[in-house]
Design a protein around this motif. Sequence first.
Motif, PDB file in Angstrom:
ATOM      1  N   SER A   1      36.270  -2.396  47.068  1.00 26.93           N
ATOM      2  CA  SER A   1      35.750  -1.811  48.333  1.00 26.93           C
ATOM      3  C   SER A   1      34.342  -0.909  47.855  1.00 26.93           C
ATOM      4  CB  SER A   1      36.998  -0.789  49.135  1.00 26.93           C
ATOM      5  OG  SER A   1      37.110  -0.026  48.221  1.00 26.93           O
ATOM      6  N   ALA A   2      33.864  -0.636  49.211  1.00 30.08           N
ATOM      7  CA  ALA A   2      32.652   0.054  49.062  1.00 30.08           C
ATOM      8  C   ALA A   2      32.780   1.136  49.964  1.00 30.08           C
ATOM      9  CB  ALA A   2      31.328  -0.425  49.010  1.00 30.08           C
ATOM     10  N   LEU A   3      32.549   2.459  49.656  1.00 31.22           N
ATOM     11  CA  LEU A   3      32.859   3.732  50.711  1.00 31.22           C
ATOM     12  C   LEU A   3      31.328   4.196  50.633  1.00 31.22           C
ATOM     13  CD1 LEU A   3      35.665   5.138  51.691  1.00 31.22           C
ATOM     14  CD2 LEU A   3      34.917   6.801  49.695  1.00 31.22           C
ATOM     15  N   GLN A   4      31.097   4.658  52.009  1.00 29.74           N
ATOM     16  CA  GLN A   4      29.790   5.159  52.106  1.00 29.74           C
ATOM     17  C   GLN A   4      30.187   6.569  52.117  1.00 29.74           C
ATOM     18  OE1 GLN A   4      27.007   3.595  52.930  1.00 29.74           O
ATOM     19  NE2 GLN A   4      25.878   5.377  53.447  1.00 29.74           N
ATOM     20  N   ARG A   5      29.306   7.473  51.122  1.00 34.48           N
ATOM     21  CA  ARG A   5      29.488   8.746  51.007  1.00 34.48           C
ATOM     22  C   ARG A   5      28.154   9.376  51.197  1.00 34.48           C
ATOM     23  NH1 ARG A   5      32.339  10.199  45.611  1.00 34.48           N
ATOM     24  NH2 ARG A   5      34.314   9.276  46.841  1.00 34.48           N
ATOM     25  N   GLY A   6      27.701  10.159  52.287  1.00 33.69           N
ATOM     26  CA  GLY A   6      26.534  10.614  52.384  1.00 33.69           C
ATOM     27  C   GLY A   6      25.477   9.367  52.651  1.00 33.69           C
ATOM     28  N   ASN A   7      24.237   9.424  51.960  1.00 33.83           N
ATOM     29  CA  ASN A   7      23.442   8.121  51.917  1.00 33.83           C
ATOM     30  C   ASN A   7      23.519   7.250  50.600  1.00 33.83           C
ATOM     31  OD1 ASN A   7      22.125   9.734  50.197  1.00 33.83           O
ATOM     32  ND2 ASN A   7      20.241  10.127  51.489  1.00 33.83           N
ATOM     33  N   ARG A   8      24.654   7.513  49.887  1.00 34.19           N
ATOM     34  CA  ARG A   8      25.111   6.691  48.844  1.00 34.19           C
ATOM     35  C   ARG A   8      26.439   5.670  49.003  1.00 34.19           C
ATOM     36  NH1 ARG A   8      21.703   7.805  44.295  1.00 34.19           N
ATOM     37  NH2 ARG A   8      23.557   7.613  42.754  1.00 34.19           N
ATOM     38  N   ALA A   9      26.335   4.743  48.239  1.00 35.05           N
ATOM     39  CA  ALA A   9      27.803   3.847  48.584  1.00 35.05           C
ATOM     40  C   ALA A   9      28.343   3.671  47.281  1.00 35.05           C
ATOM     41  CB  ALA A   9      27.160   2.456  48.737  1.00 35.05           C
ATOM     42  N   VAL A  10      29.752   4.077  47.262  1.00 36.16           N
ATOM     43  CA  VAL A  10      30.614   4.404  45.990  1.00 36.16           C
ATOM     44  C   VAL A  10      31.579   3.283  45.853  1.00 36.16           C
ATOM     45  CG1 VAL A  10      32.598   5.690  45.114  1.00 36.16           C
ATOM     46  CG2 VAL A  10      30.912   6.724  46.613  1.00 36.16           C
ATOM     47  N   LEU A  11      31.569   2.465  44.871  1.00 31.61           N
ATOM     48  CA  LEU A  11      32.226   1.175  44.615  1.00 31.61           C
ATOM     49  C   LEU A  11      33.621   1.741  43.920  1.00 31.61           C
ATOM     50  CD1 LEU A  11      29.799  -1.306  42.955  1.00 31.61           C
ATOM     51  CD2 LEU A  11      30.926  -1.630  44.961  1.00 31.61           C
ATOM     52  N   LYS A  12      34.827   1.037  44.584  1.00 35.61           N
ATOM     53  CA  LYS A  12      36.136   1.333  44.332  1.00 35.61           C
ATOM     54  C   LYS A  12      36.688   0.059  43.516  1.00 35.61           C
ATOM     55  CE  LYS A  12      36.814   5.300  46.874  1.00 35.61           C
ATOM     56  NZ  LYS A  12      37.508   6.498  46.051  1.00 35.61           N
ATOM     57  N   ASP A  13      37.679   0.323  42.542  1.00 41.54           N
ATOM     58  CA  ASP A  13      38.363  -0.913  41.979  1.00 41.54           C
ATOM     59  C   ASP A  13      39.619  -1.060  42.750  1.00 41.54           C
ATOM     60  OD1 ASP A  13      39.963   0.970  41.064  1.00 41.54           O
ATOM     61  OD2 ASP A  13      39.507   0.501  38.887  1.00 41.54           O
ATOM     62  N   GLN A  14      40.479  -1.893  42.158  1.00 43.95           N
ATOM     63  CA  GLN A  14      41.807  -2.182  43.182  1.00 43.95           C
ATOM     64  C   GLN A  14      42.672  -0.986  42.778  1.00 43.95           C
ATOM     65  OE1 GLN A  14      40.920  -3.457  39.996  1.00 43.95           O
ATOM     66  NE2 GLN A  14      42.645  -4.773  39.089  1.00 43.95           N
TER      67      GLN A  14
END
Length: 429
Positions: free
Chosen positions: A130-143
């Motif tokens: 998944s990718a989470l929007q945090r402010g104006n950046r995107a955070v990639l997450k694993d399983q």
Amino acid sequence: MKQLDIGVVGAGPAGLAAALFLSRAGHRVEILERFDTPAPVGSGLLMQPTGLTVLAALGLVDTIQTLGNRIDRLHGADAISGRTVLDVRYDAAPGGRYGLAVQRAALFNTLHDAAVAGAIPIRTGVNLTSALQRGNRAVLKDQWSQDIGDYDLVIDASGARSLLAAGSTSAPRVRDLTYGAFWATLNGAGATYDRTALSQRYDKAKVMIGLLPSGRATVGGQDKVAFFWSLKIADVDAVKVAGLARWKTVIRDYWPECQPFLDQIDDWDQLTLARYAHRTTLPPYGGNVVFIGDSAHSTSPQLGQGANMALLDAAALSHALASSADIPSALAAYARARRSHVRLFQMLSLAFTPFYQSDSTAIAWVRDRLVSTIAKVPPMPGFLAAIVAGTVIDPFKSAGLTEHDWLSLPSQADSALPAVAAVRSSTHV
Ligand SMILES: Cc1cc2nc3c(=O)[nH]c(=O)nc-3n(C[C@H](O)[C@H](O)[C@H](O)COP(=O)(O)OP(=O)(O)OC[C@H]3O[C@@H](n4cnc5c(N)ncnc54)[C@H](O)[C@@H]3O)c2cc1C
């Protein structure tokens, strides 16, 4: 645009090409791949003038041409009567275009070697879900929902089964196709087949057998042929239960020249079952995440466009980022640049697939009697050539590309390209 931190998910053709374009444009790029060792998946594929033009823009067209095998036409015949029902020639349209069949390993190595040479970091063994929007950046997450990295821009190039696309606000509706295919990569030595064609045999639309001479994985390596046999996914177990010997007999009866290829198969494990699904991620972006390649659009490979569209997406995204003031306008520009071409080929793939993979005898009859006749009447040969080449509408300008000059002399020794050299001498001298 300022220098961006970019995370590219997936080291397939789309991800590797995007990383190359963007790293060369001065951005900080990192590729993240779920496999421990990045590697190609699958057998051979047909590069079209579209994908080859993108490789030319990356300075890689000579490399891929030394590995691939030039294809001049797509030829299909009825397996029972032997009558030709499909004969599409690239030279029916002007410009000297041709296809290049490649082993997936050849395409992968060409792009991967360039990424390594460009010192682009590749993090392996990370499964991004998944990718989470945090402010104006995107955070990639694993399983395990762990943060893997945060970026100005995440490019999802993780293919047709992308979890990032499935979990996004533009999650595509997935339409699994009834038919898939067994694929194998086999030795071509000693077999009789047309080295300049993608050759197919049909029995109505329920049987399709194909041979694609796909060149070599490395310079000096052995020439291979991608062999495929179309079947309904629901029939796979029954075919396996009936046994390999029975399956080989069926194919030999349809197409005796396949015997040298069948002799090389002594285990089902040598055959990869490919399942196809039709899906389009619309719009192909959300927040600071953008989708390219099969993650943005996938279909059956009937028209042989997927990898080529993936490369066009990478070029178009890079062009949009270079010519926009900020990320939101760049992503909107990328979507606009690719919209018509993607829509058209998604539609054409969906329309053409039942002619070659379906239970309908009526559709097969129309293909064999009507379409094969109409296809010979001008301007149809040129139109069909443009469909196969991926150029029925111009995909280049909006991606910031100029189509490769197909009649230019290659910079490598002509001896590696006998078919190209032969055609060139007949058209130019
Ligand atoms: C049988 C078959 C024949 C085909 N023939 C042709 C052809 O002749 N011509 C043509 O142009 N196209 C063809 N295609 C289509 C072509 O293979 C695809 O369109 C192309 O590979 C798409 O490239 P991509 O980079 O978008 O995705 P992929 O090639 O699927 O690459 C995705 C990458 O992302 C990685 N990944 C996946 N999930 C994750 C995750 N969660 N985290 C991290 N990494 C991940 C994968 O390991 C892989 O390396 C064919 C397809 C099939 C199945």
